[in-house]
Design a protein around this motif. Structure first.
Motif, PDB file in Angstrom:
ATOM      1  N   ASP A 130       0.808  -1.222   0.000  1.00 35.60           N
ATOM      2  CA  ASP A 130       0.000   0.000   0.000  1.00 35.60           C
ATOM      3  C   ASP A 130       0.842   1.273   0.000  1.00 35.60           C
ATOM      4  O   ASP A 130       0.409   2.312   0.488  1.00 35.60           O
ATOM      5  N   THR A 133      -1.166   3.237  -4.948  1.00 38.22           N
ATOM      6  CA  THR A 133      -2.433   2.625  -5.381  1.00 38.22           C
ATOM      7  C   THR A 133      -2.557   2.598  -6.904  1.00 38.22           C
ATOM      8  O   THR A 133      -3.651   2.422  -7.426  1.00 38.22           O
ATOM      9  N   ARG A 189      -8.054   1.590  -4.362  1.00 34.99           N
ATOM     10  CA  ARG A 189      -7.531   2.148  -3.106  1.00 34.99           C
ATOM     11  C   ARG A 189      -7.320   1.005  -2.114  1.00 34.99           C
ATOM     12  O   ARG A 189      -8.141   0.129  -1.981  1.00 34.99           O
TER      13      ARG A 189
END
Length: 190
Positions: A130, A133, A189
């Motif tokens: 992460d 994205t 996301r």
């Protein structure tokens, strides 16, 4: 800003070594033309040889904007795509990759060798953690990456990785599907 007008940019990783089969050069050309047809910018490793040169040539032939990012050592070897609309010369491979990543809104990997694999793994790992994205797409029309994908799936089966890495990467076999997966609406996301 990725393009003169701040538009969407796709970083393409692919082979830069001579001797690849002609159908790979045709694939790279089609990807470049497809990027241009969508009004996107191509970000590449700034080389003029092999698939890297073909993807940039295809993008320019289609009227697209090309950004090549290449280390000085490769410029000195006369490997640079001097026809790029913007040629960024870096001092190292690490800086090159960082600049390519910063300029891109999506990453598309075509068939390639160990350098292509290393570039894929770096952005894939960052996406899995992460740290970005941006879409991660692997275009594999003929099974070039099958062994690698089987190995990563095996890591999951043996407990060395969760399902995240395989879920984070879109694997497709056609140019249109690859570009659709890169498209701004494809951004996920988390």
């Amino acid at each position: 800003m990725s393009t003169p007008d701040g538009g969407f940019a796709v970083c393409v990783y692919c082979a830069s070594s001579d001797g690849v089969a002609p159908h790979y050069l045709e694939l790279a050309d089609a990807v470049g033309r497809g990027i241009a047809a969508r009004g996107w910018t191509l970000v590449s490793g700034g080389g003029k040889r092999s698939m890297m040169g073909a993807v940039a040539g295809g993008a320019r032939a289609g009227g697209g904007w090309t950004v090549g990012i290449i280390p000085r050592s490769m410029v000195e070897r006369e490997w640079a795509d001097t026809d790029a609309d913007e040629l960024v010369v870096t001092e190292s491979m690490r800086e090159r990759k960082e600049r390519m990543e910063d300029r891109a809104d999506a990453f598309l990997t075509l068939p390639g060798g160990i350098g292509t694999c290393e570039e894929l793994f770096e952005v894939w790992t960052a996406g899995t953690l992460d740290l970005h994205t941006k879409p991660l797409v692997l275009l594999d029309p003929d099974g070039h990456w099958t062994g690698l994908l089987d190995w990563v799936a095996g890591l999951t089966a043996r407990g060395f990785a969760g399902p995240g890495p395989m879920q984070r990467l879109s694997v497709v076999t056609g140019v249109t599907a690859a570009l659709d997966a890169c498209a701004p609406a494809a951004v996920t996301r988390g």
